[in-house]
Motif scaffolding. Structure first.
Motif, PDB file in Angstrom:
ATOM      1  N   ASP A 176     -10.800   2.625   3.604  1.00  0.00           N
ATOM      2  CA  ASP A 176     -11.688   1.567   4.087  1.00  0.00           C
ATOM      3  C   ASP A 176     -10.894   0.362   4.594  1.00  0.00           C
ATOM      4  N   ARG A 177      -9.851  -0.024   3.870  1.00  0.00           N
ATOM      5  CA  ARG A 177      -9.048  -1.187   4.286  1.00  0.00           C
ATOM      6  C   ARG A 177      -8.399  -0.973   5.644  1.00  0.00           C
ATOM      7  N   TYR A 178      -8.118   0.281   6.002  1.00  0.00           N
ATOM      8  CA  TYR A 178      -7.455   0.579   7.273  1.00  0.00           C
ATOM      9  C   TYR A 178      -8.428   1.103   8.331  1.00  0.00           C
TER      10      TYR A 178
ATOM     11  N   ASP B 289     -10.937   3.421  -1.082  1.00  0.00           N
ATOM     12  CA  ASP B 289     -10.748   1.988  -0.829  1.00  0.00           C
ATOM     13  C   ASP B 289      -9.601   1.761   0.156  1.00  0.00           C
TER      14      ASP B 289
ATOM     15  N   ASP C 218       0.822  -1.212   0.000  1.00  0.00           N
ATOM     16  CA  ASP C 218       0.000   0.000   0.000  1.00  0.00           C
ATOM     17  C   ASP C 218       0.856   1.262   0.000  1.00  0.00           C
TER      18      ASP C 218
END
Length: 146
Positions: A95-97, A92, A38
């Motif tokens: 959101d993942r974190y 996105d 990331d």
């Protein structure tokens, strides 16, 4: 149809501000919270964004000035589809974190300090200068509270 959209943090930071999605993504990086994958993606995405879009402060250096333009923030034009598509990738990542964000839409983001074909920087509307209603006249009856 609204003309402007902003993606920002769901809660204020320590200074009471609501950072935008690019600041939030870079904050994850600066805090060392991103995976290597990331972090590399963000570096490439930021480089791509810087190549495609103008940083308003490089064209209008005072557009974010805290004294002259307190609380100025960036908004995207809703017809800037490429910018909005790119923004979805940042959302996105957030959101993942587990970083909360909200989407705001308006036709009147406030007093404009910078504008181009994909974005605007505006000082938010404020009370009492921009409040559209006259002050309430006391009737002696308590108003219901929400």
């Amino acid at each position: 149809m609204t003309h402007f959209v902003r993606f920002q943090s769901a809660v204020p930071n320590r200074r009471g501000r609501f950072p935008g999605i690019f600041a939030l993504a870079n904050g994850l990086r600066d805090a060392g919270r991103l995976t290597d994958t990331d972090r590399r993606w963000l570096a490439a995405a930021n480089e791509r964004a810087e190549g495609m879009y103008v940083d308003p402060s490089t064209v209008e250096p005072g557009c974010f000035d805290e004294v002259r333009n307190p609380g100025a923030r960036s908004w995207f034009r809703t017809d800037a589809t490429d910018l909005l598509t790119m923004s979805a990738e940042y959302l996105d990542l957030l959101d993942r974190y587990g970083v909360g964000w909200v989407e705001l839409r308006t036709d009147r983001p406030g007093r404009t300090t910078y504008e181009d074909d994909v974005q605007i920087v505006a000082v938010p509307l404020a009370y009492p200068a921009d409040w559209p209603f006259a002050p309430a006249v006391s009737t002696g009856v308590a108003a219901p509270r929400c």
